[in-house]
Scaffold this active site. Structure first.
Site, PDB file in Angstrom:
ATOM      1  N   LYS A  19     -21.627  32.414 -17.140  1.00 35.25           N
ATOM      2  CA  LYS A  19     -21.984  32.958 -15.814  1.00 35.25           C
ATOM      3  C   LYS A  19     -22.913  34.177 -15.959  1.00 35.25           C
ATOM      4  O   LYS A  19     -23.913  34.276 -15.275  1.00 35.25           O
ATOM      5  CB  LYS A  19     -20.723  33.366 -15.029  1.00 35.25           C
ATOM      6  CG  LYS A  19     -19.788  32.219 -14.734  1.00 35.25           C
ATOM      7  CD  LYS A  19     -18.619  32.667 -13.876  1.00 35.25           C
ATOM      8  CE  LYS A  19     -17.698  33.654 -14.559  1.00 35.25           C
ATOM      9  NZ  LYS A  19     -16.928  33.115 -15.703  1.00 35.25           N
ATOM     10  N   ARG A  93     -12.326  34.470  -6.917  1.00 35.20           N
ATOM     11  CA  ARG A  93     -11.634  33.788  -7.998  1.00 35.20           C
ATOM     12  C   ARG A  93     -10.324  33.182  -7.530  1.00 35.20           C
ATOM     13  O   ARG A  93      -9.610  32.559  -8.318  1.00 35.20           O
ATOM     14  CB  ARG A  93     -11.324  34.816  -9.069  1.00 35.20           C
ATOM     15  CG  ARG A  93     -11.880  34.524 -10.427  1.00 35.20           C
ATOM     16  CD  ARG A  93     -11.494  35.709 -11.281  1.00 35.20           C
ATOM     17  NE  ARG A  93     -11.802  35.503 -12.651  1.00 35.20           N
ATOM     18  CZ  ARG A  93     -12.903  35.958 -13.238  1.00 35.20           C
ATOM     19  NH1 ARG A  93     -13.830  36.600 -12.558  1.00 35.20           N
ATOM     20  NH2 ARG A  93     -13.063  35.767 -14.523  1.00 35.20           N
ATOM     21  N   ARG A 127     -19.021  36.835 -29.061  1.00 39.05           N
ATOM     22  CA  ARG A 127     -19.792  37.543 -28.023  1.00 39.05           C
ATOM     23  C   ARG A 127     -19.738  39.052 -28.253  1.00 39.05           C
ATOM     24  O   ARG A 127     -18.694  39.615 -28.546  1.00 39.05           O
ATOM     25  CB  ARG A 127     -19.215  37.222 -26.646  1.00 39.05           C
ATOM     26  CG  ARG A 127     -19.820  38.109 -25.567  1.00 39.05           C
ATOM     27  CD  ARG A 127     -19.478  37.655 -24.192  1.00 39.05           C
ATOM     28  NE  ARG A 127     -18.068  37.788 -23.889  1.00 39.05           N
ATOM     29  CZ  ARG A 127     -17.547  37.471 -22.708  1.00 39.05           C
ATOM     30  NH1 ARG A 127     -18.333  36.968 -21.767  1.00 39.05           N
ATOM     31  NH2 ARG A 127     -16.264  37.619 -22.494  1.00 39.05           N
ATOM     32  N   ARG A 160     -15.312  42.733 -26.277  1.00 37.76           N
ATOM     33  CA  ARG A 160     -14.368  43.014 -25.199  1.00 37.76           C
ATOM     34  C   ARG A 160     -12.926  42.841 -25.680  1.00 37.76           C
ATOM     35  O   ARG A 160     -12.625  41.914 -26.432  1.00 37.76           O
ATOM     36  CB  ARG A 160     -14.650  42.078 -24.006  1.00 37.76           C
ATOM     37  CG  ARG A 160     -15.731  42.627 -23.104  1.00 37.76           C
ATOM     38  CD  ARG A 160     -16.205  41.654 -22.063  1.00 37.76           C
ATOM     39  NE  ARG A 160     -15.179  40.849 -21.410  1.00 37.76           N
ATOM     40  CZ  ARG A 160     -15.442  39.969 -20.460  1.00 37.76           C
ATOM     41  NH1 ARG A 160     -16.691  39.792 -20.053  1.00 37.76           N
ATOM     42  NH2 ARG A 160     -14.480  39.267 -19.914  1.00 37.76           N
ATOM     43  N   ARG A 171      -6.536  33.475 -20.054  1.00 39.44           N
ATOM     44  CA  ARG A 171      -7.591  33.509 -19.017  1.00 39.44           C
ATOM     45  C   ARG A 171      -7.942  32.084 -18.568  1.00 39.44           C
ATOM     46  O   ARG A 171      -8.191  31.843 -17.389  1.00 39.44           O
ATOM     47  CB  ARG A 171      -8.835  34.212 -19.563  1.00 39.44           C
ATOM     48  CG  ARG A 171      -8.653  35.725 -19.664  1.00 39.44           C
ATOM     49  CD  ARG A 171      -9.665  36.356 -20.603  1.00 39.44           C
ATOM     50  NE  ARG A 171     -11.040  36.248 -20.138  1.00 39.44           N
ATOM     51  CZ  ARG A 171     -12.092  36.451 -20.917  1.00 39.44           C
ATOM     52  NH1 ARG A 171     -11.946  36.779 -22.186  1.00 39.44           N
ATOM     53  NH2 ARG A 171     -13.311  36.333 -20.417  1.00 39.44           N
TER      54      ARG A 171
HETATM   55  P1  AP5 Z   1     -21.161  34.698 -20.756  1.00 35.25           P
HETATM   56  O1  AP5 Z   1     -22.508  34.569 -20.144  1.00 35.25           O
HETATM   57  O2  AP5 Z   1     -20.695  36.062 -21.165  1.00 35.25           O
HETATM   58  O3  AP5 Z   1     -20.020  33.944 -19.892  1.00 35.25           O
HETATM   59  P2  AP5 Z   1     -19.203  34.385 -18.624  1.00 35.25           P
HETATM   60  O4  AP5 Z   1     -18.928  33.093 -17.900  1.00 35.25           O
HETATM   61  O5  AP5 Z   1     -19.898  35.494 -17.892  1.00 35.25           O
HETATM   62  O6  AP5 Z   1     -17.866  34.870 -19.323  1.00 35.25           O
HETATM   63  P3  AP5 Z   1     -16.907  36.052 -18.949  1.00 35.25           P
HETATM   64  O7  AP5 Z   1     -15.958  36.193 -20.121  1.00 35.25           O
HETATM   65  O8  AP5 Z   1     -17.664  37.268 -18.542  1.00 35.25           O
HETATM   66  O9  AP5 Z   1     -16.153  35.443 -17.741  1.00 35.25           O
HETATM   67  P4  AP5 Z   1     -14.830  35.892 -17.144  1.00 35.25           P
HETATM   68  O10 AP5 Z   1     -14.942  35.177 -15.872  1.00 35.25           O
HETATM   69  O11 AP5 Z   1     -13.607  35.663 -17.938  1.00 35.25           O
HETATM   70  O12 AP5 Z   1     -14.914  37.478 -17.206  1.00 35.25           O
HETATM   71  P5  AP5 Z   1     -15.204  38.575 -16.121  1.00 35.25           P
HETATM   72  O13 AP5 Z   1     -15.895  39.679 -16.808  1.00 35.25           O
HETATM   73  O14 AP5 Z   1     -15.771  37.999 -14.885  1.00 35.25           O
HETATM   74  O15 AP5 Z   1     -21.187  33.732 -22.012  1.00 35.25           O
HETATM   75  C1  AP5 Z   1     -20.114  33.702 -22.888  1.00 35.25           C
HETATM   76  C2  AP5 Z   1     -20.629  33.733 -24.325  1.00 35.25           C
HETATM   77  O16 AP5 Z   1     -21.244  32.501 -24.598  1.00 35.25           O
HETATM   78  C3  AP5 Z   1     -21.704  34.794 -24.593  1.00 35.25           C
HETATM   79  O17 AP5 Z   1     -21.508  35.315 -25.858  1.00 35.25           O
HETATM   80  C4  AP5 Z   1     -22.991  34.007 -24.519  1.00 35.25           C
HETATM   81  O18 AP5 Z   1     -24.051  34.596 -25.253  1.00 35.25           O
HETATM   82  C5  AP5 Z   1     -22.546  32.715 -25.138  1.00 35.25           C
HETATM   83  N1  AP5 Z   1     -23.325  31.548 -24.815  1.00 35.25           N
HETATM   84  C6  AP5 Z   1     -23.872  31.217 -23.642  1.00 35.25           C
HETATM   85  N2  AP5 Z   1     -24.517  30.039 -23.791  1.00 35.25           N
HETATM   86  C7  AP5 Z   1     -24.347  29.658 -25.099  1.00 35.25           C
HETATM   87  C8  AP5 Z   1     -24.770  28.548 -25.881  1.00 35.25           C
HETATM   88  N3  AP5 Z   1     -25.526  27.587 -25.360  1.00 35.25           N
HETATM   89  N4  AP5 Z   1     -24.391  28.466 -27.166  1.00 35.25           N
HETATM   90  C9  AP5 Z   1     -23.647  29.462 -27.729  1.00 35.25           C
HETATM   91  N5  AP5 Z   1     -23.247  30.533 -27.039  1.00 35.25           N
HETATM   92  C10 AP5 Z   1     -23.596  30.631 -25.759  1.00 35.25           C
HETATM   93  O19 AP5 Z   1     -13.702  39.034 -15.767  1.00 35.25           O
HETATM   94  C11 AP5 Z   1     -12.860  39.644 -16.728  1.00 35.25           C
HETATM   95  C12 AP5 Z   1     -11.468  39.832 -16.152  1.00 35.25           C
HETATM   96  O20 AP5 Z   1     -11.508  40.674 -14.961  1.00 35.25           O
HETATM   97  C13 AP5 Z   1     -10.757  38.562 -15.663  1.00 35.25           C
HETATM   98  O21 AP5 Z   1     -10.113  37.910 -16.709  1.00 35.25           O
HETATM   99  C14 AP5 Z   1      -9.784  39.141 -14.626  1.00 35.25           C
HETATM  100  O22 AP5 Z   1      -8.663  39.701 -15.257  1.00 35.25           O
HETATM  101  C15 AP5 Z   1     -10.582  40.246 -13.977  1.00 35.25           C
HETATM  102  N6  AP5 Z   1     -11.312  39.777 -12.779  1.00 35.25           N
HETATM  103  C16 AP5 Z   1     -12.659  39.607 -12.660  1.00 35.25           C
HETATM  104  N7  AP5 Z   1     -12.977  39.177 -11.423  1.00 35.25           N
HETATM  105  C17 AP5 Z   1     -11.800  39.056 -10.741  1.00 35.25           C
HETATM  106  C18 AP5 Z   1     -11.457  38.614  -9.430  1.00 35.25           C
HETATM  107  N8  AP5 Z   1     -12.399  38.213  -8.575  1.00 35.25           N
HETATM  108  N9  AP5 Z   1     -10.148  38.612  -9.090  1.00 35.25           N
HETATM  109  C19 AP5 Z   1      -9.193  39.015  -9.936  1.00 35.25           C
HETATM  110  N10 AP5 Z   1      -9.448  39.429 -11.195  1.00 35.25           N
HETATM  111  C20 AP5 Z   1     -10.729  39.442 -11.595  1.00 35.25           C
HETATM  112 MG    MG Z   2     -19.364  37.537 -17.409  1.00 34.38          MG
END
Ligand code: AP5
Ligand code: MG
Length: 223
Positions: A19, A93, A127, A160, A171
């Site tokens: 994402k 979410r 990552r 992270r 997760r």
């Molecule tokens: P990346 O682009 O970082 O993926 P992402 O989908 O953004 O992953 P996140 O871990 O950020 O998602 P998340 O939803 O768990 O975390 P968030 O920060 O929102 O890509 C992932 C990796 O893959 C990178 O290293 C990238 O380079 C690599 N990659 C991409 N394409 C590739 C390829 N083709 N080949 C190899 N590698 C590749 O949330 C964190 C926490 O916050 C949640 O767990 C929750 O506790 C809380 N939270 C956030 N939002 C809410 C909400 N709305 N409600 C309640 N709690 C919430």
């Molecule tokens: Mg993210």
């Protein structure tokens, strides 16, 4: 690209589906503002407030932050962007969050990244993140120019706390139980567009073509 009208999008997908990576490409190509719930939470945590500690506790255990806290936080940020086009990453979410968003703003499209869970587990452990901006790197896929340092600022990158194998498993469970119903919610509203694949490089041209078409046909309607 300068948009002719206000356009609001949400990007969804399991943790690690890309994402953040795809959002950076969308904002660069189409000029939307990127709002990442995770980045907002991590910046609150770095302020070490009482609420920040509660958030850190949830995140480190692979659990979601409570809906009311989350909705208040994001809707407050959206309120000051009344005249902007935006892309929401990580919110909503849960179904109550989607309903809270709907009460305040209409969403034009929801981009869903459908990436297999096996691919995700391996990615997240390699990552590296620049915490102040949320810029992400991957040692195998898009490494920084200098190992361990952000390309733009030269500041250090970190892994992270929630990217450990056990927390990633939790997760993914939270995603299945609480976030998958949001896909159904948007599917029944007719705004969900799903992109399936294991490689961001392969998914991106399809997302780009879809958004071009969407924005072009919107412009046609306005004209
Ligand atoms: P990346 O682009 O970082 O993926 P992402 O989908 O953004 O992953 P996140 O871990 O950020 O998602 P998340 O939803 O768990 O975390 P968030 O920060 O929102 O890509 C992932 C990796 O893959 C990178 O290293 C990238 O380079 C690599 N990659 C991409 N394409 C590739 C390829 N083709 N080949 C190899 N590698 C590749 O949330 C964190 C926490 O916050 C949640 O767990 C929750 O506790 C809380 N939270 C956030 N939002 C809410 C909400 N709305 N409600 C309640 N709690 C919430
Ligand atoms: Mg993210």
């Amino acid at each position: 690209m300068v948009l002719q009208r206000i356009f609001r999008a949400v990007i969804m997908g399991p943790p690690g589906s890309g994402k953040g990576t795809v959002s950076a490409l969308i904002t660069k190509t189409f000029g939307l503002s990127h709002i990442s719930s995770g980045d907002i939470l991590r910046s609150n945590i770095s302020n070490k407030s009482e609420l920040g500690l509660l958030m850190k506790c949830c995140i480190d255990q692979g659990q979601l932050v409570p809906d009311d806290v989350m909705s208040r936080l994001i809707l407050r940020d959206l309120r000051v962007m009344d005249h902007s086009s935006w892309l929401l990453d990580g919110f909503p979410r849960t179904v109550p969050q989607a309903e809270a968003l709907d009460d305040a703003h209409s969403v034009d499209t929801v981009i869903n990244l459908n990436v297999p869970f096996q691919t995700i587990k391996q990615r997240l452990t390699s990552r590296w993140t620049h915490l102040p901006t949320g810029r992400v790197y991957n040692v195998d896929f898009n490494p920084p120019k200098v190992p361990g340092l952000d390309d733009e600022t030269g500041e250090p990158l970190v892994q992270r706390d929630d990217d450990t194998p056990d927390t990633v498993t939790l997760r993914l469970k939270a995603y299945e139980n609480q976030t998958e119903p949001v896909l159904e919610y948007y599917r029944s509203n007719g705004v969900l567009e799903t992109f399936t694949g294991t490689e961001t490089n392969m998914i991106w041209p399809h997302v780009e073509a879809f958004l071009h078409k969407k924005l072009f046909s919107v412009k046609q309607k306005v004209a």
